[in-house]
Design an enzyme around this catalytic site. Structure first.
Site: not given
Ligand code: MOS
Length: 723
Positions: A226-227, A451, A616, A622, A689-690
């Site tokens: 999705g991103f 996702i 881990p 990720q 994740g980000e």
């Molecule tokens: Mo993300 S921009 O939080 O799918």
């Protein structure tokens, strides 16, 4: 104990063998295939639509225009746009849906879409880069922030650095394009949809179609990436539901890769205007960061990239401001590592330049300006071990020893760079339930999604940890709005929100089971499929026996994660005594071939302070993915825009470079500092994740500077900028 174990993904095999069924793979009898007809111009009015030729094509059933569509009810976020298409003839951006062809086969629908004749009265338009600049209303809070006297502090500073850092528009390009199947049964609508939050779709589609949300069910068994492109609700989802109602048949719409470019958002181009001041000792005295980016005419999307400059370094004076440029483009949206992803490109590049100007090692400069408390509010951090992350990352990379390393390898000139990584903490409420049956099976039920981030792996892991079961004995049932309302799968929020609700649900299930077995509350222990009293587990009974003895078929434990004031959203712990953020450092080694202008990633170390790590293996994946995403931002990705035509130039993956395996060095090391954040979530976890995607572009540009002496201030760093 299963929390903390590197369990593999239970869904991995299904996904790589093609067994996983995505939204468009669902078999629905009697459905019509839809193909969108997009506006060929960025502005104007559709005055006539001639569908006769399309209708003459074998298999084409309907050509729907604005006249066929119901009048939609008002929609607001999480609808991506407030002005829905196909309500009148107005064209606001190229590619905006103006007609829908419905046919018995996909081929007939696509053929028919190519035969629809549009009569358009074109109007002058504002292209990206030529729009109207405005200060937007704050959707996510105030768009300006001032602490101290930033202008005076900057002017008085011993060392001053002013520069602009630019980045292009980019598209998400998830592997699975967006797709929706709409099925009406009387007044009830079922949507099979590829989404990051089904409940948003339920609410927005219901509002648009003027029906009660309970009548809409959204099913989303797998989401192929999705991103951010599937976070908000986009017009094609509403249009598919409306088309199915008009046609009185189920309708399937799968966006083509090209249609993804104009229909589900993008990360807007951005300019960061940075001004930093520091004293002779290298202490920051002023941080100024202004961001401007493009948005649609219909709505102001604000990419709060300046958040990075309010939360990363100690400074007595800070000023941040956001502006938008309104143009005839489709609506931008959040994209992986929103806010700090772009923001740290500006801030960390400027910090690196200032460190060089001051004459300090970039790491020492950052340590000297370490924020012991939240620089914007003065609040204490919920947890922060960035010092350890810097140190351990530097050690793994050999940062302090880099001067002794060779600077050449054949045609490659080598360079080393580093940057701070950081993300805010978006938190959302969530509900889950854990069902234990007499046959010993255990399910975790919550309407979330996977996702690709590993939720299917870690939520059963969390429940198994509480229930003393092997994780493969616990199944996650998700992706259905009939389930307890799980939090969204975006904003790096899932583990904190959904994960905490799963934890509470499992604890509740254990308590209920303990009651059935007449065990005193608080002393219930479960292990190896048995339940017993703390310290006396040897005498425990199998779970199934406990249920059968009590004459009960199952127990269902319920769990909730809530936010202060029962808020639907919380950013960075706002309204609580602590500021919640995640932190880290990324170290990069690049090779530059100065004659050919080639840039290669040779080595990366990411070291993070991001709370407790549940798994881990998925966590490492990720962060590795984040660094690769960051490399794409740094060295490859841009969505070229054709200003004269007011459209994306290259609407496919052939014309937009993204990293593939051959672009990525095998040597990417990921490290997490041992940490437990009791304030972010009862799990001790924060979002990860980000975080991995932040800081990377600035670290790469710094490494390029180290190698070549050239400071690149515009992304991506492509050969033309290096020769
Ligand atoms: Mo993300 S921009 O939080 O799918």
């Amino acid at each position: 104990m299963s929390i903390g174990e590197p369990l593999p993904r239970p869904d991995g095999r299904d996904k790589v063998t093609g067994r996983a069924r995505y939204a468009a793979d669902q078999e629905v009898a009697g459905l019509l295939h839809a193909a969108l007809v997009g506006a060929p111009t960025p502005s104007g009015t559709v005055t006539a639509i001639d569908g006769r030729e399309a209708l003459a094509t074998a298999g084409v059933a309907r050509v729907l225009t604005a006249a066929d569509m119901p009048r939609f009810g008002p929609v607001a976020p999480p609808s991506a746009v407030s002005k829905l298409p196909m309500q009148d003839g107005t064209i606001r951006h190229e590619g905006q849906p103006v007609a829908i062809v419905l046919a018995e086969t996909l081929e007939a629908a696509e053929c028919g879409a190519g035969l629809v004749r549009l009569t358009i009265e074109p109007a002058p338009f504002r292209p990206q880069g030529g729009g109207e600049v405005a200060v937007p209303p704050g959707i996510y809070g105030p768009v300006t922030f001032t602490k101290g006297d930033p202008d005076a502090a900057f002017l008085a500073a011993e060392h001053q650095h002013i520069a602009e850092y630019r980045q292009p528009s980019r598209h998400h390009n998830p592997m699975e394009p967006s797709a929706t199947i709409a099925v009406w049964e009387g007044e009830n609508l079922t949507l099979y949809d590829s989404v990051q939050h089904g409940y948003s779709v339920q609410a927005i589609v219901a509002a648009a179609l003027n029906i009660r949300p309970e009548r809409v069910r959204v099913i989303s068994p797998h989401t192929g990436g999705g991103f951010g492109a599937k976070g908000f609700v986009w017009p094609h989802e509403i249009l598919t539901a409306a088309a199915a109602r008009v046609a009185r048949r189920p309708v399937k719409l799968a966006l083509s890769r090209a249609q993804m470019y104009a229909n589900v958002g993008f990360q807007p181009n951005m300019v960061h205007r940075m001004a930093l001041g520091a004293g002779r000792n290298g202490r920051l005295t002023a941080i100024k960061h202004e961001v401007e980016h493009v948005t649609a005419l219909s709505d102001d999307f604000v990419e709060m990239a300046t958040a990075a400059s309010r939360g990363t370094y100690a400074s007595p004076a800070i000023f941040t401001a956001q502006k938008v440029e309104r143009a005839n483009v489709n609506m931008p949206t959040a994209m992986r590592a929103p806010w700090e992803g772009p923001g740290l490109w500006g801030l960390e590049s400027a910090i690196d330049e200032l460190a060089h100007a001051v004459g300090q090692d970039p790491l020492d400069f950052r340590l000297a300006n370490y924020a012991e408390t939240d620089p914007a509010t003065g609040k204490p951090w919920s947890s922060k071990k960035l010092r350890e992350a810097y140190e351990e990352g530097a050690r793994l990379f050999g940062w302090r020893e880099r001067a002794g390393r060779p600077k050449r390898d054949g045609p490659w000139t080598l360079g080393f760079g580093m940057a701070t990584c950081s993300m805010g903490a978006f938190r959302f409420p969530s509900q889950a339930q854990v069902r234990i049956k007499a046959d010993g099976s255990v399910t975790v039920e919550t309407g979330c999604h996977d996702i690709g981030t590993g939720t299917l792996t870690i939520f059963p892991q969390i429940a198994a940890d509480v229930l003393g079961l092997p994780p493969d004995k616990v199944e996650l049932i998700m992706g259905d709005t009939r389930l307890p309302q799980g939090g969204p799968t975006y904003g790096s929020s899932s583990t904190m929100g959904v994960g905490a609700s799963v934890l509470r649900a499992a604890e509740n299930a254990r308590e209920l089971l303990g009651r059935l077995a007449n065990l005193p509350a608080g002393e219930v222990v479960m292990k190896d499929g048995r339940i017993g009293r703390r310290g006396g587990l040897g005498a425990g009974v199998p779970i199934g026996d406990a249920l059968r003895t009590a004459g009960v078929g199952e127990v269902v434990g319920k769990g909730r994660f809530t936010l202060p004031g029962d808020a639907p959203f919380n950013a960075d712990g706002e309204g609580t005594p602590h500021t919640i953020r995640t932190f880290g450092a990324v170290f990069i080694e690049v090779g530059v071939d100065c004659e050919l202008g080639l840039l290669r990633l040779r080595r990366a170390v990411g070291s993070y302070s991001a709370g407790r790590v549940i798994n881990p293996r998925t966590a490492r994946a990720q962060m590795t993915g984040g660094i690769i995403w960051g490399w794409g931002m740094a060295a490859m990705e841009a969505s070229p825009y054709e200003k004269k035509l007011g459209r994306w130039l290259s609407k496919n993956l052939a014309g937009v470079a993204i990293p593939v395996n051959a672009d990525i060095a095998g040597d990417i090391q990921i490290h997490f500092v041992d940490e437990f954040d009791p304030h972010a979530s009862p799990l001790g976890a924060k979002g990860i994740g980000e975080l991995g995607a932040t800081g990377v572009a600035a670290a790469v540009a710094s490494a390029v500077f180290d190698a070549t002496g050239k400071r690149i201030r515009e992304l991506p760093i492509t050969p033309g900028k290096l020769v």
